[in-house]
Design a protein around this motif. Structure first.
Motif, short mmCIF file in Angstrom:
data_model
loop_
_atom_site.label_atom_id
_atom_site.label_comp_id
_atom_site.label_asym_id
_atom_site.label_seq_id
_atom_site.Cartn_x
_atom_site.Cartn_y
_atom_site.Cartn_z
N HIS A 26 33.79 10.25 -13.97
CA HIS A 26 33.91 9.88 -13.08
C HIS A 26 34.58 8.30 -13.73
CE1 HIS A 26 31.89 5.94 -10.55
NE2 HIS A 26 31.25 7.07 -10.40
N PHE A 27 34.77 7.85 -14.11
CA PHE A 27 35.59 6.66 -14.68
C PHE A 27 37.17 6.96 -13.96
CE2 PHE A 27 39.13 5.31 -17.63
CZ PHE A 27 39.04 3.56 -17.26
N TYR A 28 37.18 7.96 -14.60
CA TYR A 28 39.13 8.58 -14.45
C TYR A 28 39.78 8.79 -12.60
CZ TYR A 28 40.46 7.49 -19.16
OH TYR A 28 40.71 7.29 -20.50
N ALA A 29 38.10 9.24 -12.26
CA ALA A 29 38.13 9.26 -11.03
C ALA A 29 38.42 8.70 -10.03
CB ALA A 29 36.73 10.29 -10.33
N ARG A 30 37.67 7.45 -10.81
CA ARG A 30 37.79 5.89 -10.29
C ARG A 30 38.63 5.22 -10.03
NH1 ARG A 30 36.67 2.79 -6.16
NH2 ARG A 30 35.83 0.57 -5.98
N LEU A 31 39.15 5.23 -11.19
CA LEU A 31 40.40 4.31 -11.98
C LEU A 31 41.53 4.75 -10.93
CD1 LEU A 31 41.60 2.62 -13.96
CD2 LEU A 31 42.68 4.71 -14.74
N ARG A 39 48.11 7.47 -12.77
CA ARG A 39 48.08 8.92 -12.68
C ARG A 39 48.79 8.99 -13.91
NH1 ARG A 39 46.77 12.35 -15.24
NH2 ARG A 39 45.75 14.49 -14.95
N PRO A 40 50.22 8.96 -13.38
CA PRO A 40 51.35 9.24 -14.78
C PRO A 40 51.19 8.14 -16.05
CG PRO A 40 52.18 8.75 -12.68
CD PRO A 40 50.93 7.91 -12.25
N LEU A 41 50.26 7.79 -16.01
CA LEU A 41 50.63 6.48 -17.14
C LEU A 41 49.73 7.85 -18.35
CD1 LEU A 41 49.38 3.21 -16.53
CD2 LEU A 41 51.70 4.65 -17.42
N PHE A 42 49.03 8.39 -17.64
CA PHE A 42 47.47 9.80 -18.54
C PHE A 42 48.92 11.27 -18.76
CE2 PHE A 42 45.17 5.89 -16.92
CZ PHE A 42 44.84 5.43 -17.42
N GLY A 43 48.36 12.07 -19.57
CA GLY A 43 48.98 13.15 -19.89
C GLY A 43 48.00 13.98 -19.07
N GLY A 44 48.49 15.59 -18.65
CA GLY A 44 47.84 16.09 -17.95
C GLY A 44 46.69 16.77 -18.35
N ASP A 45 46.13 16.22 -19.72
CA ASP A 45 44.36 16.76 -20.27
C ASP A 45 43.40 15.43 -20.05
OD1 ASP A 45 42.80 17.83 -21.21
OD2 ASP A 45 42.95 18.97 -23.09
N ILE A 46 43.26 15.24 -18.70
CA ILE A 46 41.74 14.47 -18.51
C ILE A 46 41.04 14.49 -19.19
CG2 ILE A 46 41.05 15.21 -16.37
CD1 ILE A 46 42.73 11.93 -17.28
N GLU A 47 40.72 15.71 -19.86
CA GLU A 47 38.88 15.86 -20.53
C GLU A 47 39.30 15.65 -21.83
OE1 GLU A 47 37.26 19.86 -20.30
OE2 GLU A 47 37.55 19.43 -18.20
N GLN A 49 41.58 13.10 -22.30
CA GLN A 49 41.65 11.74 -22.27
C GLN A 49 40.31 10.82 -22.76
OE1 GLN A 49 44.68 10.19 -22.88
NE2 GLN A 49 43.19 7.88 -23.13
N GLY A 50 39.60 11.56 -21.53
CA GLY A 50 37.83 10.83 -21.42
C GLY A 50 37.41 10.63 -22.88
N ARG A 51 37.40 12.39 -23.42
CA ARG A 51 37.29 12.47 -25.11
C ARG A 51 37.39 10.67 -25.39
NH1 ARG A 51 37.46 17.74 -24.05
NH2 ARG A 51 39.93 17.73 -26.22
N LYS A 52 38.60 10.84 -25.72
CA LYS A 52 38.96 9.22 -26.63
C LYS A 52 38.76 8.07 -25.43
CE LYS A 52 43.81 11.38 -27.09
NZ LYS A 52 45.48 11.17 -26.85
N MET A 54 35.83 7.75 -24.69
CA MET A 54 34.12 7.19 -25.11
C MET A 54 34.29 7.67 -26.29
SD MET A 54 32.54 7.93 -22.10
CE MET A 54 31.02 7.77 -22.46
N ALA A 55 34.98 8.13 -27.49
CA ALA A 55 35.19 7.17 -28.55
C ALA A 55 35.65 6.16 -28.25
CB ALA A 55 36.06 8.08 -29.74
N MET A 56 36.88 5.70 -28.17
CA MET A 56 37.17 4.32 -28.46
C MET A 56 35.84 3.10 -27.82
SD MET A 56 38.16 1.18 -26.95
CE MET A 56 37.91 1.35 -24.83
N LEU A 57 35.04 3.34 -26.33
CA LEU A 57 33.99 2.37 -26.41
C LEU A 57 32.87 3.00 -27.43
CD1 LEU A 57 33.71 3.77 -22.55
CD2 LEU A 57 34.30 1.63 -23.72
N GLY A 58 32.61 3.99 -28.17
CA GLY A 58 31.63 3.95 -29.24
C GLY A 58 32.09 2.84 -30.54
N THR A 59 33.81 2.81 -30.27
CA THR A 59 33.92 2.50 -31.72
C THR A 59 33.40 0.63 -31.46
OG1 THR A 59 35.70 3.65 -32.44
CG2 THR A 59 36.21 1.64 -33.03
N ALA A 60 34.10 0.07 -30.07
CA ALA A 60 33.66 -1.12 -29.97
C ALA A 60 32.44 -1.39 -29.80
CB ALA A 60 33.73 -1.29 -28.41
N VAL A 61 31.65 -0.69 -29.39
CA VAL A 61 30.19 -0.96 -29.39
C VAL A 61 29.68 -0.82 -31.26
CG1 VAL A 61 27.83 0.20 -29.25
CG2 VAL A 61 29.29 0.03 -27.49
N GLY A 62 30.16 -0.42 -31.78
CA GLY A 62 30.16 0.18 -33.25
C GLY A 62 30.19 -1.31 -34.23
#
Length: 149
Positions: A26-31, A39-47, A49-52, A54-62
């Motif tokens: 949802h985040f990337y679709a909205r972005l 869109r060109p700033l992101f690699g072809g594998d958006i899934e 990128q999505g895991r990255k 969520m991991a970054m958000l988890g790190t920040a929250v932690g």
């Protein structure tokens, strides 16, 4: 951030985690809806990128209560993102996409207080990353950034 804001961010993030892949999609679709030129700033594998994301958000929250560690992680992230072509104006669009994603995923649980807490967190994230990007050797100043980016 206040202790109440930290608690709200942690609680709402925990609520999002069970649907992390959907939230990231949802985040990337909205972005890309907000700014298709990103869109060109992101690699072809958006899934991936999505895991990255969520991991970054988890790190920040932690690390919310460990300001030095959070700042260091965000500085490294900001420098890397500048190398990918991220410009200062992109941060506002990312913030909007993040808040829209949280609102969509959390519904009524995304209260005004929760929104304010996430805005405080993202404001800190964006400011820290941008400062690190601007400080890296060879970085253009924010005044040199192209209008609208």
């Amino acid at each position: 951030m206040t202790p109440d804001q930290i608690a709200l961010v942690r609680t709402t993030f925990a609520d999002v985690l069970p649907a992390a892949p959907q939230a990231a999609a949802h985040f990337y679709a909205r972005l890309f809806e907000l700014d298709p030129a990103l869109r060109p700033l992101f690699g072809g594998d958006i899934e991936l990128q999505g895991r990255k994301l969520m991991a970054m958000l988890g790190t920040a929250v932690g690390l919310l209560e460990r300001g030095d560690a959070l700042g260091a992680a965000l500085e490294r992230l900001g420098q890397r993102h500048a190398g990918y072509g991220v410009e200062p104006g992109h941060y506002a669009t990312v913030g909007r996409a993040l808040l829209d994603t949280l609102a969509a995923g959390l519904g009524e649980r995304f209260t005004p207080a929760a929104q304010a807490a996430w805005m405080a967190l993202y404001g800190h994230v964006a400011a820290t990353m941008q400062a690190a990007a601007a400080a890296r050797p060879g970085a253009a100043s924010t005044a040199d950034a192209a209008p609208g980016h």
